[in-house]
Design a protein around this motif. Structure first.
Motif, PDB file in Angstrom:
ATOM      1  N   ALA A  48       7.791  35.336  73.851  1.00 10.74           N
ATOM      2  CA  ALA A  48       8.709  34.200  73.986  1.00 10.74           C
ATOM      3  C   ALA A  48      10.131  34.580  73.587  1.00 10.74           C
ATOM      4  O   ALA A  48      11.103  34.135  74.213  1.00 10.74           O
ATOM      5  N   GLU A  49      10.275  35.428  72.556  1.00 18.31           N
ATOM      6  CA  GLU A  49      11.618  35.808  72.102  1.00 18.31           C
ATOM      7  C   GLU A  49      12.347  36.629  73.168  1.00 18.31           C
ATOM      8  O   GLU A  49      13.547  36.458  73.383  1.00 18.31           O
ATOM      9  N   VAL A  50      11.633  37.529  73.844  1.00 19.78           N
ATOM     10  CA  VAL A  50      12.253  38.337  74.897  1.00 19.78           C
ATOM     11  C   VAL A  50      12.660  37.449  76.073  1.00 19.78           C
ATOM     12  O   VAL A  50      13.746  37.607  76.640  1.00 19.78           O
ATOM     13  N   VAL A  51      11.797  36.496  76.423  1.00 15.92           N
ATOM     14  CA  VAL A  51      12.123  35.549  77.498  1.00 15.92           C
ATOM     15  C   VAL A  51      13.381  34.763  77.134  1.00 15.92           C
ATOM     16  O   VAL A  51      14.315  34.629  77.940  1.00 15.92           O
ATOM     17  N   ASP A  52      13.432  34.239  75.913  1.00 21.86           N
ATOM     18  CA  ASP A  52      14.576  33.428  75.488  1.00 21.86           C
ATOM     19  C   ASP A  52      15.856  34.246  75.435  1.00 21.86           C
ATOM     20  O   ASP A  52      16.915  33.787  75.907  1.00 21.86           O
ATOM     21  N   GLN A  53      15.782  35.457  74.887  1.00 23.06           N
ATOM     22  CA  GLN A  53      16.981  36.293  74.790  1.00 23.06           C
ATOM     23  C   GLN A  53      17.483  36.720  76.167  1.00 23.06           C
ATOM     24  O   GLN A  53      18.691  36.807  76.391  1.00 23.06           O
ATOM     25  N   THR A  54      16.554  36.963  77.096  1.00 21.00           N
ATOM     26  CA  THR A  54      16.964  37.326  78.455  1.00 21.00           C
ATOM     27  C   THR A  54      17.672  36.147  79.116  1.00 21.00           C
ATOM     28  O   THR A  54      18.719  36.309  79.754  1.00 21.00           O
ATOM     29  N   ALA A  59      10.571  44.505  86.716  1.00 19.73           N
ATOM     30  CA  ALA A  59      11.067  45.724  86.085  1.00 19.73           C
ATOM     31  C   ALA A  59      10.095  46.843  86.410  1.00 19.73           C
ATOM     32  O   ALA A  59       8.866  46.624  86.429  1.00 19.73           O
ATOM     33  N   PHE A  60      10.639  48.024  86.700  1.00 19.96           N
ATOM     34  CA  PHE A  60       9.820  49.194  87.033  1.00 19.96           C
ATOM     35  C   PHE A  60       8.839  48.879  88.172  1.00 19.96           C
ATOM     36  O   PHE A  60       7.693  49.341  88.175  1.00 19.96           O
ATOM     37  N   ASP A  61       9.305  48.048  89.123  1.00 21.04           N
ATOM     38  CA  ASP A  61       8.533  47.690  90.314  1.00 21.04           C
ATOM     39  C   ASP A  61       7.302  46.843  90.017  1.00 21.04           C
ATOM     40  O   ASP A  61       6.382  46.762  90.823  1.00 21.04           O
ATOM     41  N   TYR A  62       7.288  46.181  88.865  1.00 27.75           N
ATOM     42  CA  TYR A  62       6.250  45.202  88.547  1.00 27.75           C
ATOM     43  C   TYR A  62       6.895  43.823  88.413  1.00 27.75           C
ATOM     44  O   TYR A  62       7.994  43.693  87.877  1.00 27.75           O
ATOM     45  N   ILE A  63       6.197  42.799  88.879  1.00 28.27           N
ATOM     46  CA  ILE A  63       6.603  41.430  88.595  1.00 28.27           C
ATOM     47  C   ILE A  63       5.960  41.030  87.277  1.00 28.27           C
ATOM     48  O   ILE A  63       4.743  41.140  87.106  1.00 28.27           O
ATOM     49  N   LEU A  64       6.780  40.590  86.350  1.00 24.52           N
ATOM     50  CA  LEU A  64       6.335  40.361  84.983  1.00 24.52           C
ATOM     51  C   LEU A  64       6.001  38.889  84.759  1.00 24.52           C
ATOM     52  O   LEU A  64       6.463  38.010  85.465  1.00 24.52           O
ATOM     53  N   GLU A  65       5.214  38.670  83.723  1.00 27.38           N
ATOM     54  CA  GLU A  65       4.892  37.306  83.298  1.00 27.38           C
ATOM     55  C   GLU A  65       5.294  37.138  81.838  1.00 27.38           C
ATOM     56  O   GLU A  65       5.184  38.081  81.068  1.00 27.38           O
ATOM     57  N   PRO A  66       5.755  35.932  81.468  1.00 25.68           N
ATOM     58  CA  PRO A  66       6.125  34.811  82.334  1.00 25.68           C
ATOM     59  C   PRO A  66       7.505  35.019  82.938  1.00 25.68           C
ATOM     60  O   PRO A  66       8.169  36.020  82.644  1.00 25.68           O
ATOM     61  N   GLY A  67       7.940  34.095  83.784  1.00 20.96           N
ATOM     62  CA  GLY A  67       9.292  34.160  84.330  1.00 20.96           C
ATOM     63  C   GLY A  67      10.334  33.753  83.301  1.00 20.96           C
ATOM     64  O   GLY A  67      10.008  33.403  82.162  1.00 20.96           O
ATOM     65  N   ILE A  68      11.590  33.815  83.710  1.00 19.22           N
ATOM     66  CA  ILE A  68      12.714  33.454  82.842  1.00 19.22           C
ATOM     67  C   ILE A  68      13.217  32.084  83.279  1.00 19.22           C
ATOM     68  O   ILE A  68      13.733  31.942  84.397  1.00 19.22           O
ATOM     69  N   PRO A  69      13.093  31.048  82.447  1.00 15.50           N
ATOM     70  CA  PRO A  69      13.505  29.704  82.864  1.00 15.50           C
ATOM     71  C   PRO A  69      14.959  29.654  83.353  1.00 15.50           C
ATOM     72  O   PRO A  69      15.848  30.248  82.738  1.00 15.50           O
ATOM     73  N   ASP A  70      15.166  28.986  84.477  1.00 18.09           N
ATOM     74  CA  ASP A  70      16.491  28.779  85.095  1.00 18.09           C
ATOM     75  C   ASP A  70      17.072  30.030  85.745  1.00 18.09           C
ATOM     76  O   ASP A  70      18.174  29.987  86.298  1.00 18.09           O
ATOM     77  N   LYS A  71      16.351  31.142  85.708  1.00 22.84           N
ATOM     78  CA  LYS A  71      16.904  32.386  86.237  1.00 22.84           C
ATOM     79  C   LYS A  71      17.275  32.261  87.711  1.00 22.84           C
ATOM     80  O   LYS A  71      18.351  32.702  88.139  1.00 22.84           O
ATOM     81  N   GLY A  72      16.404  31.651  88.523  1.00 26.93           N
ATOM     82  CA  GLY A  72      16.683  31.545  89.946  1.00 26.93           C
ATOM     83  C   GLY A  72      17.952  30.760  90.226  1.00 26.93           C
ATOM     84  O   GLY A  72      18.763  31.142  91.075  1.00 26.93           O
ATOM     85  N   ALA A  73      18.132  29.653  89.505  1.00 30.80           N
ATOM     86  CA  ALA A  73      19.325  28.835  89.705  1.00 30.80           C
ATOM     87  C   ALA A  73      20.576  29.569  89.239  1.00 30.80           C
ATOM     88  O   ALA A  73      21.633  29.499  89.879  1.00 30.80           O
TER      89      ALA A  73
END
Length: 278
Positions: A254-260, A30-44
């Motif tokens: 963790a909540e933002v990761v899960d909701q995403t 987002a905004f040209d930054y790679i964020l941490e952590p990733g979003i589980p299963d996002k790539g698949a």
């Protein structure tokens, strides 16, 4: 296999057969930054959604897929000579397009009617290309005339036609499933026969804005099934991050990761009618 390139989300390898293996990671940017952590299963999820869309759009534009990859996050594809233009279509006004409209009454040189709000539906989908900046730099909106200067009139016309037709078909399919596609970005390139071909990903929550049609209400920020949720958190007081500071964004809670993840899953399952399995 030889590693060729790593982008914000995808890693590219050259196979022994001369094809490309494209692997979508769980990285989120987002905004040209790679964020941490990733979003589980996002790539698949992104890969499986793109494969579904490539099938739906086969009568609009050829695509680069040779076959699915060895796992759900990868595909084997044809190498393309990519066009140095980001091809964007907008059917609704929001994001960077809204900011440009408020300042000039136009988006990428296209004049729009007065009085439009955040989330307004446009009279017709419009082609709003941008530069293709290196990773870490910002894409900049350009006019159709500038695209002509970059690639020539004939290619510019084809880019516009393919982008608008891809958006129109995708938006209608999604609307039938209760999802508004507000805008989308596609990647096009020439195959070995000189045919403009759809590459990378298509109509995913990373490359598009997806809104629940039942909750659409112009004049406010729309609920979404895409990474806008991440952008909104980053720019909220809760994150404590100043976008203009030039500093690295904070880690995602963790909540933002899960909701995403939940939003990406819902978009996939609503569109395809399939349950996702990793």
């Amino acid at each position: 296999m030889k590693h060729l390139h790593s982008g914000k989300v995808r890693d590219l390898y050259l196979t022994d057969e001369g094809h490309l293996l494209m692997v979508a990671s769980d990285r989120v940017s987002a905004f040209d930054y790679i964020l941490e952590p990733g979003i589980p299963d996002k790539g698949a999820i992104l890969t499986q959604m793109s494969l579904w869309w490539f099938d739906q759009l086969a009568d609009v534009v050829p695509n680069h897929i040779v076959q699915p990859g060895p796992d759900k996050r990868s595909v084997v594809c044809k190498p393309l000579k990519m066009v140095e233009v980001e091809c964007v279509a907008r059917g609704y006004l929001t994001g960077g397009g809204l900011a440009e409209y408020r300042a000039t009454g136009t988006v990428s040189g296209v004049a729009l009617p007065p009085g439009l709000e955040d989330g307004s539906r446009l009279p017709e989908p419009i082609f709003t290309p941008s530069t293709k900046a290196p990773m870490g730099e910002h894409d900049e909106p350009i006019s159709f005339e500038q695209v002509v200067e970059l690639v020539g009139a004939e290619t510019a016309d084809k880019l516009k036609e393919i982008t608008i037709n891809t958006y129109k078909k995708g938006a209608q399919i999604a609307l039938d499933k209760g999802i508004i596609v507000a805008d989308t970005k596609i990647e096009l390139g020439w195959d070995s026969n000189g045919v403009l071909t759809l590459g990378d990903e298509v109509l995913t929550p990373d490359s598009s804005r997806f809104w629940p049609a039942s909750e659409w209400q112009p004049g406010r920020t729309q609920p979404s099934f895409d990474k806008q949720f991440v952008r909104d958190w980053l720019t909220s007081p809760e994150s404590g991050w100043d976008k203009a500071s030039g500093t690295e964004p904070p880690a995602l809670p963790a909540e933002v990761v899960d909701q995403t993840r939940r939003r990406y899953l819902e978009a996939y399952e609503r569109l395809t009618g399939h349950s996702f399995t990793a």
